[in-house]
Design a protein around this motif. Sequence first.
Motif, PDB file in Angstrom:
ATOM      1  N   ASN A 130       0.693  -1.260   0.017  1.00 36.74           N
ATOM      2  CA  ASN A 130      -0.163   0.043  -0.028  1.00 36.74           C
ATOM      3  C   ASN A 130       0.808   1.291   0.082  1.00 36.74           C
ATOM      4  O   ASN A 130       0.663   2.258  -0.797  1.00 36.74           O
ATOM      5  N   SER A 131       2.005   1.222   0.928  1.00 33.00           N
ATOM      6  CA  SER A 131       2.540   2.413   0.941  1.00 33.00           C
ATOM      7  C   SER A 131       3.583   2.463  -0.358  1.00 33.00           C
ATOM      8  O   SER A 131       3.945   3.728  -0.777  1.00 33.00           O
ATOM      9  N   GLN A 186       5.990  11.034   1.467  1.00 42.99           N
ATOM     10  CA  GLN A 186       4.730  10.379   1.229  1.00 42.99           C
ATOM     11  C   GLN A 186       4.909   8.931   2.135  1.00 42.99           C
ATOM     12  O   GLN A 186       3.829   8.794   2.626  1.00 42.99           O
ATOM     13  N   TRP A 187       5.979   8.360   2.030  1.00 43.89           N
ATOM     14  CA  TRP A 187       6.254   7.213   2.597  1.00 43.89           C
ATOM     15  C   TRP A 187       6.208   7.262   4.198  1.00 43.89           C
ATOM     16  O   TRP A 187       5.312   6.529   5.120  1.00 43.89           O
ATOM     17  N   ASN A 188       6.505   8.510   4.705  1.00 41.63           N
ATOM     18  CA  ASN A 188       6.583   8.651   6.224  1.00 41.63           C
ATOM     19  C   ASN A 188       5.238   9.591   6.767  1.00 41.63           C
ATOM     20  O   ASN A 188       5.264   9.824   7.895  1.00 41.63           O
ATOM     21  N   THR A 208     -10.376   1.728   6.670  1.00 37.18           N
ATOM     22  CA  THR A 208     -10.157   0.178   6.495  1.00 37.18           C
ATOM     23  C   THR A 208      -8.752  -0.213   6.815  1.00 37.18           C
ATOM     24  O   THR A 208      -7.695   0.371   6.281  1.00 37.18           O
ATOM     25  N   GLU A 209      -8.598  -1.416   7.761  1.00 34.01           N
ATOM     26  CA  GLU A 209      -7.180  -1.781   7.940  1.00 34.01           C
ATOM     27  C   GLU A 209      -6.352  -2.161   6.549  1.00 34.01           C
ATOM     28  O   GLU A 209      -5.292  -2.331   6.613  1.00 34.01           O
ATOM     29  N   ASP A 210      -7.389  -2.876   5.606  1.00 37.97           N
ATOM     30  CA  ASP A 210      -6.424  -3.402   4.305  1.00 37.97           C
ATOM     31  C   ASP A 210      -5.981  -2.406   3.861  1.00 37.97           C
ATOM     32  O   ASP A 210      -5.124  -2.507   2.952  1.00 37.97           O
TER      33      ASP A 210
END
Length: 269
Positions: A67-68, A199-201, A212-214
Amino acid sequence: MKRALVTLVLAAGAAVSLLPFCWMAVAATHDTAELFRSPPPFLPGGHLLHNIAGLQRSVGIGRVLLNSLGTGLVYTAGSALLSAMGGYGLAKYRFRGRGLLLGAVLATMMIPFQVLLVPLFQMMASLGWIDSYQAIVVPFLANSFGILLMRQAFLDFPDELIESARIDGAGDIRTFYRVVLPCVRPQLGALVIFTFMGQWNSFIWPLLMLNTEDKYTVPVALNTLTGLSRVDYSGLMLGSLLATLPLILLFALFQRQFVAGLLGGAVKG
């Protein structure tokens, strides 16, 4: 002797900088209880596979990393392209209000992000983008820092080369992509690193947008390991280690462009 002293000081500084990463790597291979022993462990343990399995069960670390990675790549590509186009327009085109537009871009850098949270949230809710990836990518594609960085890079580009390309029949878009953009690859590489890392952090905005956890990104997913009564420190260390590896790989790939981009304006001629 002076060179040896400088080398010794730099080596000491590098060792101090690497010490937290070394401890993170060691802690990722131990159980949480082992991390609070006295003295703490300084060598790798045997719980790495167990910690990976536990992290996968608790947060789905493989899906979270994807996702990230997906949102980071999409955001980085879009933001770098828009920043390059905006910087090129402000640097090489003469039009009425250009100075006012540049001042507006500078002014946006002075606005604290916390001030924008409520209106941005209302805007995303009105668009129906809550709990979607476009909500954490689209609002920040126009990056004022990236526009100013690329504008400074394009200011040093000779206008004669642009005029020569136009005389040869190249249009504005072809001139930009085929002539101008390849010459600012160092600055573009530095921008790619900064943008992807940001964006990653990113934590606050994905935490507000994603329900949503997914769909969780790495910082949001790792935050769920911190409970009210128990904290999975070994899982946090392992997740932080896995989250750091893509950034290290990115810097290794773009290291030369990153250094050249930062020093591009230091030498003239």
